[in-house]
Design an enzyme around this catalytic site. Structure first.
Site, mmCIF file in Angstrom:
data_model
loop_
_atom_site.group_PDB
_atom_site.id
_atom_site.type_symbol
_atom_site.label_atom_id
_atom_site.label_comp_id
_atom_site.label_asym_id
_atom_site.label_seq_id
_atom_site.Cartn_x
_atom_site.Cartn_y
_atom_site.Cartn_z
ATOM 1 N NE ARG A 92 2.500 3.813 -11.821
ATOM 2 C CZ ARG A 92 1.797 4.397 -10.650
ATOM 3 N NH1 ARG A 92 1.303 3.933 -9.777
ATOM 4 N NH2 ARG A 92 1.810 5.766 -10.796
ATOM 5 C CD GLN A 112 10.863 5.085 -13.550
ATOM 6 O OE1 GLN A 112 11.847 4.654 -14.023
ATOM 7 N NE2 GLN A 112 11.151 5.693 -12.362
ATOM 8 C CG ASP A 125 3.601 5.798 -14.608
ATOM 9 O OD1 ASP A 125 2.464 6.024 -14.600
ATOM 10 O OD2 ASP A 125 4.229 5.322 -13.429
ATOM 11 C CB SER A 148 4.125 8.642 -12.582
ATOM 12 O OG SER A 148 3.920 7.482 -11.745
ATOM 13 C CE1 TYR A 178 -1.040 1.906 -8.277
ATOM 14 C CE2 TYR A 178 -0.405 -0.182 -9.114
ATOM 15 C CZ TYR A 178 -0.866 1.373 -9.458
ATOM 16 O OH TYR A 178 -0.600 1.730 -10.658
HETATM 17 P P1 NAD Z 1 -1.734 5.693 -5.371
HETATM 18 O O1 NAD Z 1 -2.028 6.971 -6.164
HETATM 19 O O2 NAD Z 1 -2.338 4.169 -5.702
HETATM 20 O O3 NAD Z 1 -2.009 5.837 -3.691
HETATM 21 C C1 NAD Z 1 -1.571 6.871 -3.240
HETATM 22 C C2 NAD Z 1 -0.924 6.502 -1.788
HETATM 23 O O4 NAD Z 1 -1.940 6.197 -0.879
HETATM 24 C C3 NAD Z 1 0.072 5.286 -1.682
HETATM 25 O O5 NAD Z 1 1.273 5.811 -1.591
HETATM 26 C C4 NAD Z 1 -0.647 4.390 -0.839
HETATM 27 O O6 NAD Z 1 0.307 3.563 -0.014
HETATM 28 C C5 NAD Z 1 -1.402 5.301 -0.006
HETATM 29 N N1 NAD Z 1 -2.262 4.986 0.795
HETATM 30 C C6 NAD Z 1 -3.250 3.992 0.495
HETATM 31 N N2 NAD Z 1 -4.315 3.687 1.527
HETATM 32 C C7 NAD Z 1 -3.783 4.474 2.475
HETATM 33 C C8 NAD Z 1 -3.964 4.393 3.879
HETATM 34 N N3 NAD Z 1 -4.897 3.766 4.480
HETATM 35 N N4 NAD Z 1 -3.548 5.380 4.741
HETATM 36 C C9 NAD Z 1 -2.329 5.934 4.266
HETATM 37 N N5 NAD Z 1 -1.906 5.768 3.035
HETATM 38 C C10 NAD Z 1 -2.538 5.083 2.197
HETATM 39 O O7 NAD Z 1 -0.019 5.504 -5.373
HETATM 40 P P2 NAD Z 1 0.684 5.990 -6.626
HETATM 41 O O8 NAD Z 1 1.374 7.302 -6.299
HETATM 42 O O9 NAD Z 1 -0.041 5.613 -7.801
HETATM 43 O O10 NAD Z 1 1.878 4.815 -6.147
HETATM 44 C C11 NAD Z 1 1.773 3.474 -6.222
HETATM 45 C C12 NAD Z 1 2.973 2.872 -6.231
HETATM 46 O O11 NAD Z 1 3.525 2.701 -7.306
HETATM 47 C C13 NAD Z 1 4.130 3.412 -5.127
HETATM 48 O O12 NAD Z 1 4.820 2.111 -4.733
HETATM 49 C C14 NAD Z 1 5.106 4.048 -6.199
HETATM 50 O O13 NAD Z 1 6.481 4.154 -5.549
HETATM 51 C C15 NAD Z 1 5.125 3.139 -7.315
HETATM 52 N N6 NAD Z 1 5.239 3.780 -8.606
HETATM 53 C C16 NAD Z 1 6.501 3.174 -9.206
HETATM 54 C C17 NAD Z 1 6.756 3.659 -10.556
HETATM 55 C C18 NAD Z 1 7.857 2.993 -11.360
HETATM 56 O O14 NAD Z 1 8.595 2.124 -10.799
HETATM 57 N N7 NAD Z 1 7.888 3.342 -12.618
HETATM 58 C C19 NAD Z 1 6.215 5.047 -11.081
HETATM 59 C C20 NAD Z 1 5.120 5.636 -10.126
HETATM 60 C C21 NAD Z 1 4.744 4.902 -9.018
#
Ligand code: NAD
Length: 392
Positions: free
Chosen positions: A128, A133, A136, A139, A235
């Site tokens: 990530r 990006q 990804d 996403s 994550y």
């Molecule tokens: P994910 O699908 O792994 O999880 C979904 C969400 O559920 C997350 O925000 C997580 O914090 C939340 N979660 C988990 N347990 C929880 C709980 N008990 N109560 C409440 N919420 C809970 O997440 P994602 O969408 O794949 O994103 C993961 C990370 O990756 C984030 O920090 C996101 O900003 C980051 N990200 C970065 C990039 C990049 O830099 N290129 C791209 C996409 C995502």
């Protein structure tokens, strides 16, 4: 090299790994494309659109596999646990495979893929990072799921989403709660806002508060703090049961006041935490809707049944899986762009260049030469360290 696109075989899957518009860029990178007949039809891309852009259409899946140096799929064996196994005898040692492989799913399946000798890249393992990006795919698919979750909820909800001022009086807006404000959750917030709902969101990672607010959502603060909420990759970290129990207790009131609850909370490689209990559902008003995007991983709601809709005390709980496949045109377009960026990164002058110094290639490379080579996945499955690991 030849890139092959078989038709997706998972029942009900409508996406396709490459769409015609990316073919000129692949040609520039020295990559020819062959497509199984009908591969893009359900996503809105007929065979003729591929041939127009220079692809060759082949009559069978077996021919695509035998012709291709690189096979690209949406759901490969691993993430396709229904029909994916049939591809195993088609995979070759001198071939690469790219797609969703569910690398933290079943160890036997990952090993089975490895034994074919294929060089497999799991898109789920894409770092990530800003560099990665454009590649990804997680996403991209989460965006489709978050969007569609709101539309599905709106379809079932016996209320309007927006506030309406009419000659017959004022209609109050729907109250939507999003639990888990990652990529899917943020898209759900944006979509529900566009439809006029009053949106709140909660996540255990406090870092997302600003993102929720920037989309016009209210961030729900609970009197509980997660330990080390976020790992180095961004994550959420798994918490202990005491934390989840307290979380449920505090979330109860917010859930009860919501007309729609969309849950997306997952932790990589683990069963989804239960955040909405049967008791909390009982406290919701009849007609309310829960869309559980974590259904495939066990569900965030205790009553969710994967790929089913259940009704309890007048509350509809929707556990549909594979929602991205219900927006196949754009989900395929995004996925195809992600794969194209990855293929451009992976190849030089039309040939694969396995630069293991490169984080994007090293992290996504799951199997090679008959072995599971991804260090983190080996650790996850408690497999012994490979002698050549690190050099893989
Ligand atoms: P994910 O699908 O792994 O999880 C979904 C969400 O559920 C997350 O925000 C997580 O914090 C939340 N979660 C988990 N347990 C929880 C709980 N008990 N109560 C409440 N919420 C809970 O997440 P994602 O969408 O794949 O994103 C993961 C990370 O990756 C984030 O920090 C996101 O900003 C980051 N990200 C970065 C990039 C990049 O830099 N290129 C791209 C996409 C995502």
């Amino acid at each position: 090299m030849i890139v092959g696109v078989p038709k997706e075989s998972f029942p009900g899957e409508r996406r396709v790994a490459l769409v015609p518009s990316v073919l000129p860029n692949l040609a520039k990178a020295g990559l020819e494309v062959v497509v199984e007949t009908g591969a893009g039809t359900e996503a809105g891309y007929p065979d003729a659109a591929y041939t127009e852009k220079g692809a060759k259409v082949l009559p069978s899946r077996a021919e695509v596999f035998s012709t291709a140096d690189i096979v690209v799929q949406v759901l490969c064996y691993g993430s396709n646990d229904k029909t994916g196994k049939a591809d195993v005898p088609l995979m070759r040692r001198d071939q690469a495979l790219i797609g969703f492989l569910r690398p933290m799913g079943a160890r036997e399946v990952v090993e089975e893929v490895a034994r074919t000798g294929v060089t497999a890249f799991a898109v789920e393992l894409m770092p990530r990072s800003t560099r990665a990006q454009s590649m990804d795919a997680l996403s991209s698919m989460a965006t489709a799921c978050g969007y569609k979750a709101v539309l599905i909820a709106g379809d079932v909800l016996p209320r309007f989403f927006p506030m309406l001022t009419t000659a017959a009086g004022t209609i109050t807006p729907a109250r939507v709660l999003v639990i888990g404000a990652g990529v899917a959750g943020l898209q759900a917030i944006a979509t529900a806002k566009r439809l006029g709902a009053v949106v709140s969101a909660y996540d255990l990672r406090p870092a997302v508060k600003e993102q929720v607010q920037s989309l016009g959502g209210r961030f729900v603060e609970l009197a509980i703090e997660a330990k080390d909420a976020q790992d180095a990759r961004g994550y959420a970290r798994a918490q202990d049961e005491t934390f989840y129990a307290r979380q449920r207790e505090l979330l109860g009131r917010v859930v009860a006041e919501s007309d729609v609850v969309i849950t997306t909370a997952v932790v990589p490689g683990q069963k989804a935490p239960v955040l909405v209990t049967a008791e909390m559902v009982k406290a919701m008003a009849p007609g309310s809707v829960i869309v559980d995007l974590a259904a495939e991983r066990g569900g965030n709601c205790e009553l969710t049944r994967a790929d089913e809709t259940v009704m309890v005390n007048g509350v509809t709980i929707i556990g549909r899986i594979n929602l991205a496949s219900t927006v196949p045109y754009h989900a395929s377009q995004l996925y195809a762009r992600n794969l194209t960026a990855f293929l451009q990164h992976l190849t030089k002058k039309g040939k694969i260049e396995l630069n293991l110094e490169d984080e994007i290639i090293r992290d996504t490379l799951l199997t090679r030469g008959g072995e599971v080579v991804q260090a983190r996945i080996r650790e996850f499955f408690k497999m012994p360290t490979l002698v050549a690991q690190g050099k893989a």
